[in-house]
Design an enzyme around this catalytic site. Sequence first.
Site, PDB file in Angstrom:
ATOM      1  N   ASP A 104     -13.607 -32.867  -2.858  1.00 28.59           N
ATOM      2  CA  ASP A 104     -13.318 -31.749  -3.102  1.00 28.59           C
ATOM      3  C   ASP A 104     -12.050 -32.039  -3.838  1.00 28.59           C
ATOM      4  OD1 ASP A 104     -11.713 -32.357  -0.711  1.00 28.59           O
ATOM      5  OD2 ASP A 104     -11.658 -30.481   0.027  1.00 28.59           O
ATOM      6  N   TRP A 105     -11.047 -32.605  -3.568  1.00 32.98           N
ATOM      7  CA  TRP A 105      -9.808 -32.757  -4.468  1.00 32.98           C
ATOM      8  C   TRP A 105      -9.990 -33.540  -5.764  1.00 32.98           C
ATOM      9  CZ3 TRP A 105      -5.672 -30.842  -5.996  1.00 32.98           C
ATOM     10  CH2 TRP A 105      -4.630 -31.597  -6.080  1.00 32.98           C
ATOM     11  N   GLY A 106     -10.946 -34.531  -5.765  1.00 28.99           N
ATOM     12  CA  GLY A 106     -11.433 -35.313  -6.970  1.00 28.99           C
ATOM     13  C   GLY A 106     -11.999 -34.405  -7.873  1.00 28.99           C
TER      14      GLY A 106
ATOM     15  N   LYS B 269       2.619 -35.725   6.115  1.00 29.73           N
ATOM     16  CA  LYS B 269       2.454 -34.533   6.444  1.00 29.73           C
ATOM     17  C   LYS B 269       1.250 -34.234   7.129  1.00 29.73           C
ATOM     18  CE  LYS B 269      -0.480 -33.754   2.823  1.00 29.73           C
ATOM     19  NZ  LYS B 269      -1.589 -32.995   2.759  1.00 29.73           N
TER      20      LYS B 269
ATOM     21  N   GLN C 131      -7.693 -37.724   7.258  1.00 29.98           N
ATOM     22  CA  GLN C 131      -6.436 -38.578   6.882  1.00 29.98           C
ATOM     23  C   GLN C 131      -5.493 -38.598   7.950  1.00 29.98           C
ATOM     24  OE1 GLN C 131      -6.694 -40.801   4.106  1.00 29.98           O
ATOM     25  NE2 GLN C 131      -8.669 -39.699   4.150  1.00 29.98           N
TER      26      GLN C 131
END
Length: 349
Positions: A13-15, A204, A298
């Site tokens: 999704d981020w890529g 985070k 992560q």
Amino acid sequence: MAGKKVCIVGSGDWGSAIAKIVGGNAAQLAQFDPRVTMWVFEEDIGGKKLTEIINTHQENVKYLPGHKLPPNVVAVPDVVKAAADADILIFVVPHQFIGKICDEIKGHLKANAIGISLIKGVNEGPKGLKLISEVIGEHLGIPMSVLMGANIASEVADEKFCETTIGCKDQAQGQLLKQLMQTPNFRIVVTQEVNTVEICGALKDLVAVGAGFCDGIGFGDNTKAAVIRLGLMEMIAFAKLFCSGPVSPATFLESCGVADLITTCYGGRNRKVAEAFARTGKSIEQLEKEMLNGQKLQGPETARELHSILQHKGLVDWFPLFMAVYKVCYQGQPVGEFIRCLQNHPEHM
């Protein structure tokens, strides 16, 4: 002069959200080649290859459905072919896979290629902490920058305003990367504190797991605020111990720091899955399959890496919140013990 060629290594999704931005900018700016390659781990979706679906319909139907990618973004199933001609490599894969990917493309890159890592996580090295950008840089022999910030992928893809931080030691490279990735709704600040920016991005997610535990057992926003504050303190302490370069408080006030921490503790996948973990008792692996389409979380993995690093250094007791997340995820400690960690944190003694 020919424009610089760009390859996005990764297509979750981020890529895919970054591909939407980078593809749009590369098509409009003369300093970049308009064709952007995106390495896609090939999967079968309803009898069709995912790369074929992306290239035919300009949509990553598995990881970023409902968002059209620019037609100049080309999905490539072979990572060597995708990366071979690139001047700029954007790495955005789960951190546990980066070593294998680097082994595959090593020796096949342009001599003057540069890289930027959007990967959140840390590795354990022979001397303790090993940042993902360092792993990539040493494997491939290329200069590395990082991008971290309060950037939930779906909101970036929706073009909702947000900020982010690039850490880059070379000022000219930093500005080039900013030109490639900045839009009116994706605003970038460049700093030279690469390690601090990257550590913020890694840690985070771990703190957000703790925030999710609190949500899962019914504690409120006051408790979550305490998790954020204590987590930020441990992040700063960790950076001061393990960063090779300068660590200034100002960097933690950028998007990569407190902003990313807040948004992840309220809206990110680590918080969401950790809440479900606390409520259902299902394993992290099962919840990844059910809630993330099999994408890897992560935060728990980072907690495991940190435990190993801190145990090796004899510093486990210095980071009680980090280690409480580890114990719940990997040692079967009840989620309620995380609250006792907050109650008995050295800050309150």
